[in-house]
Enzyme design. Structure first.
Site, PDB file in Angstrom:
ATOM      1  N   CYS A  13       0.861  -1.183   0.000  1.00  0.00           N
ATOM      2  CA  CYS A  13       0.000   0.000   0.000  1.00  0.00           C
ATOM      3  C   CYS A  13       0.902   1.238   0.000  1.00  0.00           C
ATOM      4  O   CYS A  13       2.056   1.162  -0.442  1.00  0.00           O
ATOM      5  CB  CYS A  13      -0.977  -0.028   1.183  1.00  0.00           C
ATOM      6  SG  CYS A  13      -0.190  -0.081   2.810  1.00  0.00           S
ATOM      7  N   ASN A  16       2.335   1.402   4.383  1.00  0.00           N
ATOM      8  CA  ASN A  16       2.618   0.101   5.031  1.00  0.00           C
ATOM      9  C   ASN A  16       2.326   0.135   6.531  1.00  0.00           C
ATOM     10  O   ASN A  16       3.004  -0.520   7.322  1.00  0.00           O
ATOM     11  CB  ASN A  16       4.063  -0.363   4.761  1.00  0.00           C
ATOM     12  CG  ASN A  16       4.349  -1.811   5.142  1.00  0.00           C
ATOM     13  OD1 ASN A  16       5.467  -2.140   5.508  1.00  0.00           O
ATOM     14  ND2 ASN A  16       3.366  -2.682   5.068  1.00  0.00           N
ATOM     15  N   CYS A  18      -1.382   0.566   7.369  1.00  0.00           N
ATOM     16  CA  CYS A  18      -2.819   0.284   7.491  1.00  0.00           C
ATOM     17  C   CYS A  18      -3.227  -0.918   6.643  1.00  0.00           C
ATOM     18  O   CYS A  18      -3.410  -2.030   7.168  1.00  0.00           O
ATOM     19  CB  CYS A  18      -3.662   1.497   7.089  1.00  0.00           C
ATOM     20  SG  CYS A  18      -3.410   2.943   8.141  1.00  0.00           S
ATOM     21  N   ASP A 131      -8.119   4.046   1.105  1.00  0.00           N
ATOM     22  CA  ASP A 131      -7.119   4.399   2.111  1.00  0.00           C
ATOM     23  C   ASP A 131      -7.831   4.944   3.340  1.00  0.00           C
ATOM     24  O   ASP A 131      -8.486   5.986   3.265  1.00  0.00           O
ATOM     25  CB  ASP A 131      -6.195   5.458   1.495  1.00  0.00           C
ATOM     26  CG  ASP A 131      -5.084   5.866   2.434  1.00  0.00           C
ATOM     27  OD1 ASP A 131      -5.143   5.511   3.626  1.00  0.00           O
ATOM     28  OD2 ASP A 131      -4.158   6.543   1.966  1.00  0.00           O
TER      29      ASP A 131
HETATM   30  P1  4NP Z   1      -1.718   2.751   4.139  1.00  0.00           P
HETATM   31  O1  4NP Z   1      -2.321   4.113   4.749  1.00  0.00           O
HETATM   32  O2  4NP Z   1      -1.171   3.104   2.783  1.00  0.00           O
HETATM   33  O3  4NP Z   1      -2.897   1.852   4.062  1.00  0.00           O
HETATM   34  O4  4NP Z   1      -0.644   2.311   5.119  1.00  0.00           O
HETATM   35  C1  4NP Z   1      -1.589   5.305   4.844  1.00  0.00           C
HETATM   36  C2  4NP Z   1      -0.721   5.490   5.889  1.00  0.00           C
HETATM   37  C3  4NP Z   1      -0.019   6.675   6.000  1.00  0.00           C
HETATM   38  C4  4NP Z   1      -0.194   7.675   5.062  1.00  0.00           C
HETATM   39  C5  4NP Z   1      -1.063   7.475   3.990  1.00  0.00           C
HETATM   40  C6  4NP Z   1      -1.763   6.284   3.884  1.00  0.00           C
HETATM   41  N1  4NP Z   1       0.507   8.907   5.173  1.00  0.00           N
HETATM   42  O5  4NP Z   1       0.268   9.804   4.354  1.00  0.00           O
HETATM   43  O6  4NP Z   1       1.328   9.044   6.085  1.00  0.00           O
END
Ligand code: 4NP
Length: 163
Positions: A13, A16, A18, A131
């Site tokens: 994703c 990394n 969620c 997301d």
């Molecule tokens: P993930 O979610 O891609 O599902 O892990 C996110 C976690 C952090 C961020 C964006 C999406 N961020 O912008 O820090």
């Protein structure tokens, strides 16, 4: 005794912390139930490097724990060498897929990269796992439902590739 190399799958994703750690945990639980720990090795990673070394987001950890799934990953960033090494790399959304297409040849992308929700029996044309990071808590439950119903068909596909 089997001498063949294990099949390695990586969920990817953006951060990394969620979506891909949840997919890793749910898939690992399935593999453990079927006694396939030595044949299938699971990883997860992010296309971004902001959270490298971090545990999964507290909201994702809590959602998984309620369902009996433990998340033990530490965030890492996907690299070109990972795509070469792994047998199947599953992008949680189209933007993650596009980022990884820059890391490898078109031939490698066609062979290794897939969208996670291309295996979702209820995808209905929407191939992104949303997301949840900037959203409300119910977004994490929604992600769990998608991941939970999509991991079994992915395991069926992996088994078909191992035959
Ligand atoms: P993930 O979610 O891609 O599902 O892990 C996110 C976690 C952090 C961020 C964006 C999406 N961020 O912008 O820090």
């Amino acid at each position: 005794m089997t001498l063949s190399k294990p099949f390695e799958v990586c969920f990817v994703c953006l951060g990394n912390i969620c979506r891909s750690p949840l997919a890793e945990g749910v898939f690992q639980t399935l593999i453990n139930k079927q006694g396939l720990e030595n044949q299938i090795i699971i990883h997860s990673a992010g296309t971004g490097g902001w959270h490298v070394g971090a545990s999964p987001d507290a909201r994702m950890l809590a959602t998984a724990r309620k369902k009996g799934v433990q998340l033990t990953s530490r965030a890492q960033q996907i690299e070109a060498g990972d795509i070469r090494r792994f047998d199947l790399v599953l992008a949680m959304d189209r933007s993650n897929l596009e980022s990884m297409e820059y890391l490898c040849s078109p031939e490698m992308a066609a062979k290794k990269l897939r969208l996670f929700r291309s295996f979702d029996p209820e995808a209905d044309g929407d191939l992104d796992v949303p997301d949840p990071y900037y959203g409300r808590d119910d977004g994490f439950e929604h992600v769990f439902q998608i991941v939970h119903r999509t991991c079994p068909p992915i395991l069926d596909y992996v088994k078909s590739q191992m035959e």
